[in-house]
Design a protein around this motif. Structure first.
Motif, PDB file in Angstrom:
ATOM      1  N   GLY A 235       0.816  -1.205   0.000  1.00 40.43           N
ATOM      2  CA  GLY A 235       0.000   0.000   0.000  1.00 40.43           C
ATOM      3  C   GLY A 235       0.849   1.253   0.000  1.00 40.43           C
ATOM      4  N   THR A 236       1.927   1.238   0.791  1.00 45.15           N
ATOM      5  CA  THR A 236       2.848   2.375   0.823  1.00 45.15           C
ATOM      6  C   THR A 236       3.574   2.519  -0.508  1.00 45.15           C
ATOM      7  OG1 THR A 236       3.178   1.984   3.193  1.00 45.15           O
ATOM      8  CG2 THR A 236       4.773   3.407   2.080  1.00 45.15           C
ATOM      9  N   MET A 237       3.979   1.380  -1.089  1.00 46.49           N
ATOM     10  CA  MET A 237       4.630   1.401  -2.398  1.00 46.49           C
ATOM     11  C   MET A 237       3.709   2.000  -3.457  1.00 46.49           C
ATOM     12  SD  MET A 237       5.728  -1.810  -4.837  1.00 46.49           S
ATOM     13  CE  MET A 237       6.865  -2.543  -3.663  1.00 46.49           C
ATOM     14  N   CYS A 238       2.450   1.581  -3.435  1.00 48.48           N
ATOM     15  CA  CYS A 238       1.487   2.067  -4.412  1.00 48.48           C
ATOM     16  C   CYS A 238       1.292   3.576  -4.269  1.00 48.48           C
ATOM     17  CB  CYS A 238       0.159   1.330  -4.222  1.00 48.48           C
ATOM     18  SG  CYS A 238      -1.039   1.625  -5.525  1.00 48.48           S
ATOM     19  N   ALA A 239       1.167   4.054  -3.028  1.00 52.81           N
ATOM     20  CA  ALA A 239       1.013   5.489  -2.795  1.00 52.81           C
ATOM     21  C   ALA A 239       2.265   6.244  -3.242  1.00 52.81           C
ATOM     22  CB  ALA A 239       0.739   5.751  -1.321  1.00 52.81           C
ATOM     23  N   ALA A 240       3.440   5.701  -2.913  1.00 49.36           N
ATOM     24  CA  ALA A 240       4.695   6.357  -3.299  1.00 49.36           C
ATOM     25  C   ALA A 240       4.806   6.474  -4.814  1.00 49.36           C
ATOM     26  CB  ALA A 240       5.883   5.573  -2.746  1.00 49.36           C
ATOM     27  N   ALA A 241       4.310   5.464  -5.540  1.00 53.34           N
ATOM     28  CA  ALA A 241       4.320   5.515  -7.001  1.00 53.34           C
ATOM     29  C   ALA A 241       3.414   6.624  -7.521  1.00 53.34           C
ATOM     30  CB  ALA A 241       3.885   4.170  -7.574  1.00 53.34           C
ATOM     31  N   MET A 242       2.407   6.992  -6.717  1.00 53.91           N
ATOM     32  CA  MET A 242       1.482   8.060  -7.111  1.00 53.91           C
ATOM     33  C   MET A 242       2.003   9.451  -6.742  1.00 53.91           C
ATOM     34  SD  MET A 242      -2.136   6.376  -5.917  1.00 53.91           S
ATOM     35  CE  MET A 242      -2.705   4.778  -6.538  1.00 53.91           C
ATOM     36  N   CYS A 331       8.412   6.028 -12.626  1.00 62.61           N
ATOM     37  CA  CYS A 331       7.140   5.593 -12.026  1.00 62.61           C
ATOM     38  C   CYS A 331       6.149   5.026 -13.034  1.00 62.61           C
ATOM     39  CB  CYS A 331       6.494   6.746 -11.254  1.00 62.61           C
ATOM     40  SG  CYS A 331       5.936   8.126 -12.276  1.00 62.61           S
ATOM     41  N   ALA A 332       6.583   4.856 -14.287  1.00 65.17           N
ATOM     42  CA  ALA A 332       5.667   4.471 -15.360  1.00 65.17           C
ATOM     43  C   ALA A 332       4.862   3.215 -15.045  1.00 65.17           C
ATOM     44  CB  ALA A 332       6.441   4.304 -16.674  1.00 65.17           C
ATOM     45  N   VAL A 333       5.527   2.164 -14.581  1.00 65.67           N
ATOM     46  CA  VAL A 333       4.821   0.890 -14.375  1.00 65.67           C
ATOM     47  C   VAL A 333       4.736   0.507 -12.904  1.00 65.67           C
ATOM     48  CG1 VAL A 333       5.451   0.042 -16.661  1.00 65.67           C
ATOM     49  CG2 VAL A 333       6.932  -0.475 -14.721  1.00 65.67           C
ATOM     50  N   ALA A 334       5.090   1.430 -12.012  1.00 66.62           N
ATOM     51  CA  ALA A 334       5.128   1.088 -10.587  1.00 66.62           C
ATOM     52  C   ALA A 334       3.748   0.730 -10.045  1.00 66.62           C
ATOM     53  CB  ALA A 334       5.734   2.244  -9.787  1.00 66.62           C
ATOM     54  N   VAL A 335       2.717   1.492 -10.413  1.00 70.77           N
ATOM     55  CA  VAL A 335       1.369   1.195  -9.909  1.00 70.77           C
ATOM     56  C   VAL A 335       0.859  -0.151 -10.426  1.00 70.77           C
ATOM     57  CG1 VAL A 335      -1.054   1.920  -9.931  1.00 70.77           C
ATOM     58  CG2 VAL A 335       0.734   3.589  -9.463  1.00 70.77           C
ATOM     59  N   PRO A 336       0.964  -0.450 -11.746  1.00 72.47           N
ATOM     60  CA  PRO A 336       0.547  -1.785 -12.194  1.00 72.47           C
ATOM     61  C   PRO A 336       1.309  -2.917 -11.507  1.00 72.47           C
ATOM     62  CG  PRO A 336       0.757  -0.319 -14.081  1.00 72.47           C
ATOM     63  CD  PRO A 336       1.294   0.427 -12.890  1.00 72.47           C
ATOM     64  N   VAL A 337       2.611  -2.727 -11.240  1.00 70.39           N
ATOM     65  CA  VAL A 337       3.380  -3.763 -10.550  1.00 70.39           C
ATOM     66  C   VAL A 337       2.856  -3.965  -9.131  1.00 70.39           C
ATOM     67  CG1 VAL A 337       5.634  -4.280  -9.522  1.00 70.39           C
ATOM     68  CG2 VAL A 337       5.501  -3.550 -11.897  1.00 70.39           C
ATOM     69  N   ALA A 338       2.572  -2.866  -8.440  1.00 69.54           N
ATOM     70  CA  ALA A 338       2.046  -2.962  -7.080  1.00 69.54           C
ATOM     71  C   ALA A 338       0.670  -3.616  -7.072  1.00 69.54           C
ATOM     72  CB  ALA A 338       1.977  -1.575  -6.440  1.00 69.54           C
ATOM     73  N   TYR A 339      -0.175  -3.263  -8.024  1.00 70.45           N
ATOM     74  CA  TYR A 339      -1.507  -3.866  -8.123  1.00 70.45           C
ATOM     75  C   TYR A 339      -1.403  -5.370  -8.380  1.00 70.45           C
ATOM     76  CZ  TYR A 339      -4.188   0.529  -8.240  1.00 70.45           C
ATOM     77  OH  TYR A 339      -4.798   1.722  -7.926  1.00 70.45           O
ATOM     78  N   ALA A 361      -3.559   2.897  -0.167  1.00 73.38           N
ATOM     79  CA  ALA A 361      -2.829   3.931  -0.907  1.00 73.38           C
ATOM     80  C   ALA A 361      -3.617   5.235  -0.928  1.00 73.38           C
ATOM     81  CB  ALA A 361      -2.544   3.456  -2.329  1.00 73.38           C
ATOM     82  N   ARG A 362      -4.934   5.119  -1.059  1.00 74.70           N
ATOM     83  CA  ARG A 362      -5.765   6.327  -1.077  1.00 74.70           C
ATOM     84  C   ARG A 362      -5.806   6.997   0.300  1.00 74.70           C
ATOM     85  NH1 ARG A 362      -8.426   6.914  -5.828  1.00 74.70           N
ATOM     86  NH2 ARG A 362      -8.608   5.071  -7.166  1.00 74.70           N
TER      87      ARG A 362
END
Length: 412
Positions: A235-242, A331-339, A361-362
């Motif tokens: 969750g932290t990784m996903c937020a950091a990617a955002m 950060c291009a693919v960080a969110v898809p990787v985290a998901y 993340a939200r």
């Protein structure tokens, strides 16, 4: 020597195009508003801290409404929720453009954030429906369509701002455009309940390369403590990617305006970051297959931190734009990787990990805007770049939570 390319039904090809259109519209809508932020601040007579608090309302709306996404998809299907949701989202943009007070502006951003959270889940769910039938990984390319929409939206917003078009009228044009795109996509989407695809895979249909069919055995479930830690880190990784995306979407227009950019250029921060992300997401599947998700996240974090550092050190319009390009690469693919990692946590039901990680993340994104706004009022908008830099550092150190994955077998 000939290569056999599987012929896919025309309806499936149209469904894939429909998902592209939906992601494109989702990126296009909000990005149109970003270049108008400096005008809105002047019109409403608010501080950066108050602006940050208004942006926070978008996260509040996402947290509250996002919980309804699964319920709506079950009852209405992901196709209807994604397409009709984009039309409803457009109404919130019109309200934000016509707002004459901070409260109305904040409520409209809450509306946009809430509907966007629902649409985000629905469009990804429908993209996965198409992917399961397609027989290969294509989800990253859908996110590339979102980035393309964000670039087009920011450029359109800049043109409207440069031409002196009133913000309210501009957002009405955006609403009409969203209705046209979403209305075109809806009839092309896969009909019927979303559960039908999962049932088909559970009965033995082939899953896309590198993925597991729902219900597949992922090995022994880890302890509850390990699962909680993995979810928290993801969750932290996903937020950091955002974070860098938030810098470009919420703060770069204000920063560029302060650095002397013309009204028709203040949206270029978003254009540079998302433009780079388009390329990164189009190449994303291949890069992840060759390097593995761990290296992609680790080195991606380094690039994000480097990009924000460049923008901080140079401290000018060119420096900010260069920094956004470098950060966008990271950060291009960080969110898809985290998901993907969230949806692959052992011991959880299909979709459960993704839902929890996305929600967490939200929650983190809820806190960020007002904090950045307070610091920006006290020290300057440049502190938003530090916020993006922190996101890069978090990505660079959070990679160990990702599962190791061997090279993908070549498809026959």
């Amino acid at each position: 020597m000939t290569t056999d390319v599987p012929r896919r039904p025309r309806a499936l090809v149209k469904a894939r195009v429909a998902v592209y259109l939906t992601f494109l519209a989702n990126g296009l809508g909000f990005a149109n508003l970003v270049p108008r932020y400096p005008e809105i601040l002047v019109h409403l007579g608010i501080t950066k801290a108050e602006f940050g608090q208004a942006v926070m309302f978008g996260s509040v709306g996402a947290l509250v409404a996002g919980l309804a996404a699964s319920w709506l998809i079950t009852r209405l299907t992901s196709a209807r929720v994604a397409s009709v949701g984009m039309m409803v989202l457009g109404l919130g943009l019109v309200g934000a453009g016509l707002a004459d007070s901070w409260l109305v502006f904040a409520v409209c951003l809450a509306w946009v954030g809430g509907i966007d959270a629902i649409v985000d889940v629905a469009q990804n769910a429908h993209g996965l429906r198409v992917e399961r039938r397609w027989g290969g990984s294509i989800i990253t390319s859908f996110h590339a369509a979102w980035s393309l929409g964000a670039v087009l939206g920011a450029m359109m917003g800049q043109l409207m701002a440069g031409a002196g078009v009133p913000v309210g009228l501009h957002m009405l044009v955006v609403l009409v455009l969203l209705c046209l795109v979403a209305g075109t996509a809806l009839p092309w989407m896969i009909p019927g309940p979303d559960s039908a695809d999962r049932q088909g895979l559970a009965e033995g249909a082939a899953a896309p390369h590198g993925q597991e069919a729902p219900g597949a055995d992922k090995g022994p479930a880890p302890s509850r403590l390990v699962t909680v830690v993995v979810i928290a880190v993801l969750g932290t990784m996903c937020a950091a990617a955002m974070f860098p995306e938030d810098v470009a979407g919420s703060w770069s227009s204000l920063l560029l305006a302060e650095q002397g950019a013309a009204p028709g250029m203040v949206g270029m921060g978003l254009v540079c970051l998302q433009g780079t992300m388009i390329v990164g997401r189009l190449l994303g599947d291949t890069v992840i297959d060759r390097l593995g998700p761990r290296k992609v996240i680790a080195w991606g974090g380094v690039l994000v931190a480097a990009g924000m550092t460049i923008a901080l050190v140079i401290g000018s319009v060119p420096g900010t734009l260069i920094g956004m390009v470098v950060a966008g690469t990271g950060c291009a693919v960080a969110v898809p990787v985290a998901y993907a990692a969230a949806d692959d946590i052992p011991g959880l039901r299909p979709g459960q990990g993704l839902t929890i990680v996305s929600w967490l993340a939200r929650v983190i994104m809820l806190v960020s805007p007002p904090v950045i706004g307070w610091f920006a009022d006290a020290h300057g908008t440049w502190v938003a770049l530090v916020y993006g830099l922190v996101g890069g550092v978090v990505l660079a150190v959070s990679w160990p939570v990702l599962r190791r994955r061997g090279p993908r077998a070549a498809s026959s």
